[in-house]
Design an enzyme around this catalytic site. Structure first.
Site, PDB file in Angstrom:
ATOM      1  N   LEU A   1      -6.188  -4.545  -5.563  1.00 42.10           N
ATOM      2  CA  LEU A   1      -7.219  -3.636  -5.035  1.00 42.10           C
ATOM      3  C   LEU A   1      -6.758  -2.192  -4.971  1.00 42.10           C
ATOM      4  O   LEU A   1      -7.552  -1.308  -4.636  1.00 42.10           O
ATOM      5  CB  LEU A   1      -7.613  -4.073  -3.610  1.00 42.10           C
ATOM      6  CG  LEU A   1      -8.716  -5.128  -3.462  1.00 42.10           C
ATOM      7  CD1 LEU A   1      -8.263  -6.475  -3.987  1.00 42.10           C
ATOM      8  CD2 LEU A   1      -9.127  -5.258  -2.009  1.00 42.10           C
TER       9      LEU A   1
ATOM     10  N   TYR B   1      -3.737  -9.640 -21.446  1.00 41.46           N
ATOM     11  CA  TYR B   1      -2.642 -10.448 -20.883  1.00 41.46           C
ATOM     12  C   TYR B   1      -3.060 -11.922 -20.814  1.00 41.46           C
ATOM     13  O   TYR B   1      -2.233 -12.821 -20.969  1.00 41.46           O
ATOM     14  CB  TYR B   1      -2.240  -9.945 -19.489  1.00 41.46           C
ATOM     15  CG  TYR B   1      -1.138  -8.917 -19.513  1.00 41.46           C
ATOM     16  CD1 TYR B   1      -1.408  -7.595 -19.858  1.00 41.46           C
ATOM     17  CD2 TYR B   1       0.176  -9.259 -19.207  1.00 41.46           C
ATOM     18  CE1 TYR B   1      -0.401  -6.637 -19.883  1.00 41.46           C
ATOM     19  CE2 TYR B   1       1.191  -8.308 -19.227  1.00 41.46           C
ATOM     20  CZ  TYR B   1       0.890  -6.999 -19.564  1.00 41.46           C
ATOM     21  OH  TYR B   1       1.890  -6.055 -19.596  1.00 41.46           O
TER      22      TYR B   1
ATOM     23  N   LYS C   1     -10.661   1.931 -14.757  1.00 42.08           N
ATOM     24  CA  LYS C   1     -11.056   0.563 -14.417  1.00 42.08           C
ATOM     25  C   LYS C   1     -11.439  -0.228 -15.671  1.00 42.08           C
ATOM     26  O   LYS C   1     -11.200  -1.433 -15.754  1.00 42.08           O
ATOM     27  CB  LYS C   1     -12.237   0.589 -13.441  1.00 42.08           C
ATOM     28  CG  LYS C   1     -11.868   1.073 -12.039  1.00 42.08           C
ATOM     29  CD  LYS C   1     -11.162  -0.026 -11.246  1.00 42.08           C
ATOM     30  CE  LYS C   1     -10.945   0.365  -9.806  1.00 42.08           C
ATOM     31  NZ  LYS C   1     -10.259  -0.671  -9.029  1.00 42.08           N
TER      32      LYS C   1
ATOM     33  N   TYR D   1     -11.757   7.404 -12.958  1.00 45.38           N
ATOM     34  CA  TYR D   1     -11.991   6.133 -12.254  1.00 45.38           C
ATOM     35  C   TYR D   1     -12.645   5.122 -13.196  1.00 45.38           C
ATOM     36  O   TYR D   1     -12.133   4.012 -13.374  1.00 45.38           O
ATOM     37  CB  TYR D   1     -12.885   6.404 -11.043  1.00 45.38           C
ATOM     38  CG  TYR D   1     -13.151   5.200 -10.164  1.00 45.38           C
ATOM     39  CD1 TYR D   1     -12.158   4.687  -9.341  1.00 45.38           C
ATOM     40  CD2 TYR D   1     -14.400   4.592 -10.137  1.00 45.38           C
ATOM     41  CE1 TYR D   1     -12.398   3.596  -8.517  1.00 45.38           C
ATOM     42  CE2 TYR D   1     -14.648   3.499  -9.313  1.00 45.38           C
ATOM     43  CZ  TYR D   1     -13.654   3.011  -8.499  1.00 45.38           C
ATOM     44  OH  TYR D   1     -13.904   1.925  -7.676  1.00 45.38           O
TER      45      TYR D   1
ATOM     46  N   GLY E   1       2.274  -7.889 -15.411  1.00 42.02           N
ATOM     47  CA  GLY E   1       3.654  -8.232 -15.792  1.00 42.02           C
ATOM     48  C   GLY E   1       4.279  -9.121 -14.730  1.00 42.02           C
ATOM     49  O   GLY E   1       4.959 -10.109 -15.038  1.00 42.02           O
TER      50      GLY E   1
ATOM     51  N   LYS F   1       2.765 -12.566 -14.869  1.00 43.87           N
ATOM     52  CA  LYS F   1       3.288 -13.294 -16.035  1.00 43.87           C
ATOM     53  C   LYS F   1       4.672 -13.873 -15.712  1.00 43.87           C
ATOM     54  O   LYS F   1       4.937 -15.045 -15.970  1.00 43.87           O
ATOM     55  CB  LYS F   1       3.369 -12.314 -17.213  1.00 43.87           C
ATOM     56  CG  LYS F   1       3.889 -12.904 -18.492  1.00 43.87           C
ATOM     57  CD  LYS F   1       4.006 -11.817 -19.548  1.00 43.87           C
ATOM     58  CE  LYS F   1       5.035 -12.188 -20.585  1.00 43.87           C
ATOM     59  NZ  LYS F   1       5.399 -11.060 -21.434  1.00 43.87           N
TER      60      LYS F   1
ATOM     61  N   PHE G   1      -2.418   6.139   0.488  1.00 33.21           N
ATOM     62  CA  PHE G   1      -3.113   7.342   0.011  1.00 33.21           C
ATOM     63  C   PHE G   1      -4.474   7.459   0.701  1.00 33.21           C
ATOM     64  O   PHE G   1      -4.794   8.481   1.306  1.00 33.21           O
ATOM     65  CB  PHE G   1      -3.253   7.312  -1.519  1.00 33.21           C
ATOM     66  CG  PHE G   1      -4.114   8.422  -2.052  1.00 33.21           C
ATOM     67  CD1 PHE G   1      -3.961   9.730  -1.600  1.00 33.21           C
ATOM     68  CD2 PHE G   1      -5.093   8.174  -3.018  1.00 33.21           C
ATOM     69  CE1 PHE G   1      -4.774  10.762  -2.076  1.00 33.21           C
ATOM     70  CE2 PHE G   1      -5.906   9.194  -3.501  1.00 33.21           C
ATOM     71  CZ  PHE G   1      -5.748  10.487  -3.028  1.00 33.21           C
TER      72      PHE G   1
ATOM     73  N   ASP H   1       0.841  -1.206   0.000  1.00 29.64           N
ATOM     74  CA  ASP H   1       0.000   0.000   0.000  1.00 29.64           C
ATOM     75  C   ASP H   1       0.870   1.248   0.000  1.00 29.64           C
ATOM     76  O   ASP H   1       1.980   1.229   0.537  1.00 29.64           O
ATOM     77  CB  ASP H   1      -0.920  -0.001   1.240  1.00 29.64           C
ATOM     78  CG  ASP H   1      -2.229   0.723   0.989  1.00 29.64           C
ATOM     79  OD1 ASP H   1      -2.188   1.949   0.803  1.00 29.64           O
ATOM     80  OD2 ASP H   1      -3.284   0.065   0.963  1.00 29.64           O
ATOM     81  N   ASN H   2       0.350   2.337  -0.593  1.00 34.01           N
ATOM     82  CA  ASN H   2       1.064   3.623  -0.502  1.00 34.01           C
ATOM     83  C   ASN H   2       0.382   4.551   0.512  1.00 34.01           C
ATOM     84  O   ASN H   2       0.764   5.703   0.639  1.00 34.01           O
ATOM     85  CB  ASN H   2       1.169   4.302  -1.876  1.00 34.01           C
ATOM     86  CG  ASN H   2      -0.172   4.835  -2.367  1.00 34.01           C
ATOM     87  OD1 ASN H   2      -1.219   4.528  -1.796  1.00 34.01           O
ATOM     88  ND2 ASN H   2      -0.150   5.622  -3.416  1.00 34.01           N
TER      89      ASN H   2
HETATM   90  P1  NAD Z   1      -9.891   2.261  -0.177  1.00 31.41           P
HETATM   91  O1  NAD Z   1      -9.636   3.638  -0.691  1.00 31.41           O
HETATM   92  O2  NAD Z   1     -10.223   2.098   1.254  1.00 31.41           O
HETATM   93  O3  NAD Z   1      -8.682   1.300  -0.514  1.00 31.41           O
HETATM   94  C1  NAD Z   1      -7.796   1.491  -1.587  1.00 31.41           C
HETATM   95  C2  NAD Z   1      -6.387   1.214  -1.101  1.00 31.41           C
HETATM   96  O4  NAD Z   1      -5.468   1.356  -2.194  1.00 31.41           O
HETATM   97  C3  NAD Z   1      -5.930   2.210  -0.024  1.00 31.41           C
HETATM   98  O5  NAD Z   1      -5.331   1.526   1.032  1.00 31.41           O
HETATM   99  C4  NAD Z   1      -4.941   3.111  -0.768  1.00 31.41           C
HETATM  100  O6  NAD Z   1      -3.984   3.693   0.092  1.00 31.41           O
HETATM  101  C5  NAD Z   1      -4.346   2.125  -1.757  1.00 31.41           C
HETATM  102  N1  NAD Z   1      -3.782   2.784  -2.954  1.00 31.41           N
HETATM  103  C6  NAD Z   1      -4.343   3.750  -3.717  1.00 31.41           C
HETATM  104  N2  NAD Z   1      -3.519   4.080  -4.733  1.00 31.41           N
HETATM  105  C7  NAD Z   1      -2.422   3.288  -4.611  1.00 31.41           C
HETATM  106  C8  NAD Z   1      -1.207   3.159  -5.347  1.00 31.41           C
HETATM  107  N3  NAD Z   1      -0.972   3.904  -6.420  1.00 31.41           N
HETATM  108  N4  NAD Z   1      -0.289   2.265  -4.931  1.00 31.41           N
HETATM  109  C9  NAD Z   1      -0.503   1.499  -3.812  1.00 31.41           C
HETATM  110  N5  NAD Z   1      -1.629   1.578  -3.069  1.00 31.41           N
HETATM  111  C10 NAD Z   1      -2.582   2.462  -3.474  1.00 31.41           C
HETATM  112  O7  NAD Z   1     -11.068   1.673  -1.096  1.00 31.41           O
HETATM  113  P2  NAD Z   1     -11.850   0.299  -0.997  1.00 31.41           P
HETATM  114  O8  NAD Z   1     -13.279   0.626  -0.859  1.00 31.41           O
HETATM  115  O9  NAD Z   1     -11.209  -0.612  -0.029  1.00 31.41           O
HETATM  116  O10 NAD Z   1     -11.638  -0.258  -2.475  1.00 31.41           O
HETATM  117  C11 NAD Z   1     -10.690  -1.274  -2.776  1.00 31.41           C
HETATM  118  C12 NAD Z   1     -10.805  -1.647  -4.250  1.00 31.41           C
HETATM  119  O11 NAD Z   1     -12.126  -2.114  -4.542  1.00 31.41           O
HETATM  120  C13 NAD Z   1     -10.542  -0.472  -5.197  1.00 31.41           C
HETATM  121  O12 NAD Z   1      -9.802  -0.941  -6.298  1.00 31.41           O
HETATM  122  C14 NAD Z   1     -11.922  -0.048  -5.630  1.00 31.41           C
HETATM  123  O13 NAD Z   1     -11.916   0.526  -6.899  1.00 31.41           O
HETATM  124  C15 NAD Z   1     -12.672  -1.378  -5.611  1.00 31.41           C
HETATM  125  N6  NAD Z   1     -14.109  -1.155  -5.423  1.00 31.41           N
HETATM  126  C16 NAD Z   1     -14.611  -0.799  -4.195  1.00 31.41           C
HETATM  127  C17 NAD Z   1     -15.989  -0.564  -4.069  1.00 31.41           C
HETATM  128  C18 NAD Z   1     -16.593  -0.190  -2.738  1.00 31.41           C
HETATM  129  O14 NAD Z   1     -17.801   0.030  -2.679  1.00 31.41           O
HETATM  130  N7  NAD Z   1     -15.859  -0.118  -1.650  1.00 31.41           N
HETATM  131  C19 NAD Z   1     -16.827  -0.694  -5.164  1.00 31.41           C
HETATM  132  C20 NAD Z   1     -16.261  -1.026  -6.384  1.00 31.41           C
HETATM  133  C21 NAD Z   1     -14.913  -1.288  -6.509  1.00 31.41           C
END
Ligand code: NAD
Ligand code: UDP
Length: 323
Positions: A72, A158, A148, A144, A101, A104, A35, A32-33
């Site tokens: 995620l 891939y 996606k 977004y 990548g 793979k 953010f 995780d970063n």
């Molecule tokens: P969230 O924001 O709580 O979690 C996302 C995580 O990704 C965070 O911990 C963030 O710090 C990390 N992150 C963001 N950019 C990053 C990067 N460049 N490098 C490394 N880490 C990074 O959101 P969530 O609700 O837990 O969602 C998780 C995933 O599920 C996401 O991909 C989201 O698109 C997908 N999703 C969630 C929902 C929902 O309702 N919660 C619905 C559809 C899809």
């Protein structure tokens, strides 16, 4: 024991997934970063002998040996993904390229956390996987939605071109404990506002609908999907079919919290989808009858309890700081 990488593992859904996969006896690496995620979400796992964390941004490549990857990493709340839209696109697209990548090179299975947003403002209701969607490519949600959608394209390419073993899930609105207090999404906003006695902010007239899935149901669906036969790659919808207007949700949360809050109406954000409900026939048939088991009332009660305790801890910390 499998070694599993979870990108975005410190986020809301990712942290639940870390817990569940550790409980099932796997070795888990959380990347995780931070953010939108937080160490608070995973701090209780740090002493676990099979848990590791890596601070890394998935827009940069990484080399690591694992059996499975759950991708995620991506901000999910409109407030957060619109904060730096270019970075949001990079996270989805370059992140997908880096994870594919990696998969793979090391021959790992990789799952993409896609979203109901690939259907945009849908003209077909409920939405089946074969629907191609109605997405504005140049609006505030496009970073977004299109990010996606492009990630799904990359996963398919891939798979077909390089034989990478993939799984694509399309997650519908999910809620539960560990959502960030300032996440900006509707369930967390309404609960926090109700607990603080503030008016609940209804965007537009509140007649737009969403279908809310409790996080435990989603995690169960994700694990079942990861364990399906190689030939089944999705995409598959994971969501709850119970559909509510935002006005209904607001009134329900006021009732469950026993709050005296009222409602305040704010402008509807541009391109806000008018309705959303998953068609989950494919998930039911391919994931051993998977369905959402947690009723909205039960899920909201658990989430309210979580936010109540988080707000109390925050208030106590402030009090200590003042003394
Ligand atoms: P969230 O924001 O709580 O979690 C996302 C995580 O990704 C965070 O911990 C963030 O710090 C990390 N992150 C963001 N950019 C990053 C990067 N460049 N490098 C490394 N880490 C990074 O959101 P969530 O609700 O837990 O969602 C998780 C995933 O599920 C996401 O991909 C989201 O698109 C997908 N999703 C969630 C929902 C929902 O309702 N919660 C619905 C559809 C899809
Ligand atoms: N919404 C609202 N008040 C809020 C936050 C959101 O009325 O304080 C509305 C928003 O306009 C949308 C719905 O609730 O119609 C769900 O918003 P959210 O950001 O949770 O998810 P998404 O729009 O991505 O489904």
């Amino acid at each position: 024991m499998k070694r599993i990488l979870i990108t975005g593992g410190a986020g809301f859904i990712g942290s639940h997934l870390c817990e569940r996969l550790l409980k099932e006896g796997n070795e888990v690496i959380c990347l995780d970063n931070y953010f939108t995620g937080s160490k608070e979400n995973i701090i209780h796992l740090l002493d676990h002998p099979y848990f590791e964390i890596i601070r890394h941004d998935i827009t940069a490549p990484i080399m690591i040996e694992v059996d499975e990857i759950f991708n995620l990493a991506c901000p999910a709340s409109p407030v957060h993904y619109q904060y730096n839209p270019i970075k949001t696109v990079k996270t989805s697209v370059m992140g997908a390229i880096n994870m594919l990548g990696l998969a793979k090179r090391i021959n790992a299975k990789v799952m993409q956390a896609s979203t109901s947003e690939v259907y945009g403002d849908p003209e077909i209701h409920p939405q089946p996987e074969k629907y191609w969607g109605n997405v504005n490519p140049i609006g505030p949600r496009s970073c977004y939605d299109e990010g996606k959608r492009c990630a799904e394209t990359l996963f398919m390419d891939y798979h077909h071109q390089n034989n990478v073993e993939i799984k694509i899930i399309r997650i519908f609105n999910t809620y539960g404990p560990k959502m960030d207090l300032n996440d900006g999404r509707v369930v967390s906003n309404f609960i926090v506002q109700a607990l603080l006695g503030k008016d609940l902010t209804i965007y537009g007239d509140g007649q737009q609908t969403r279908s809310f899935q409790y996080v435990d149901d989603l995690i169960e669906g994700m694990l079942r999907m990861m364990n399906t036969p190689k030939e089944f790659i999705g995409p598959v919808n994971l969501g709850n079919q119970n559909e509510f207007t935002m006005l209904e949700l607001a009134k329900y949360i006021i009732e469950l919290t026993g709050s005296t809050s009222g409602l305040i109406f704010k402008p509807l954000p541009k391109d806000d989808p008018k309705m959303r409900q998953p068609n989950t026939a494919l998930a039911k048939s391919m994931l051993n009858g998977w369905d959402c088991a947690v009723h909205l009332r039960e899920g909201l009660e658990k989430t309210i309890e979580y936010f109540d305790s988080t707000l109390r801890k925050k208030a106590a910390r402030k009090k200590v700081a003042r003394v």
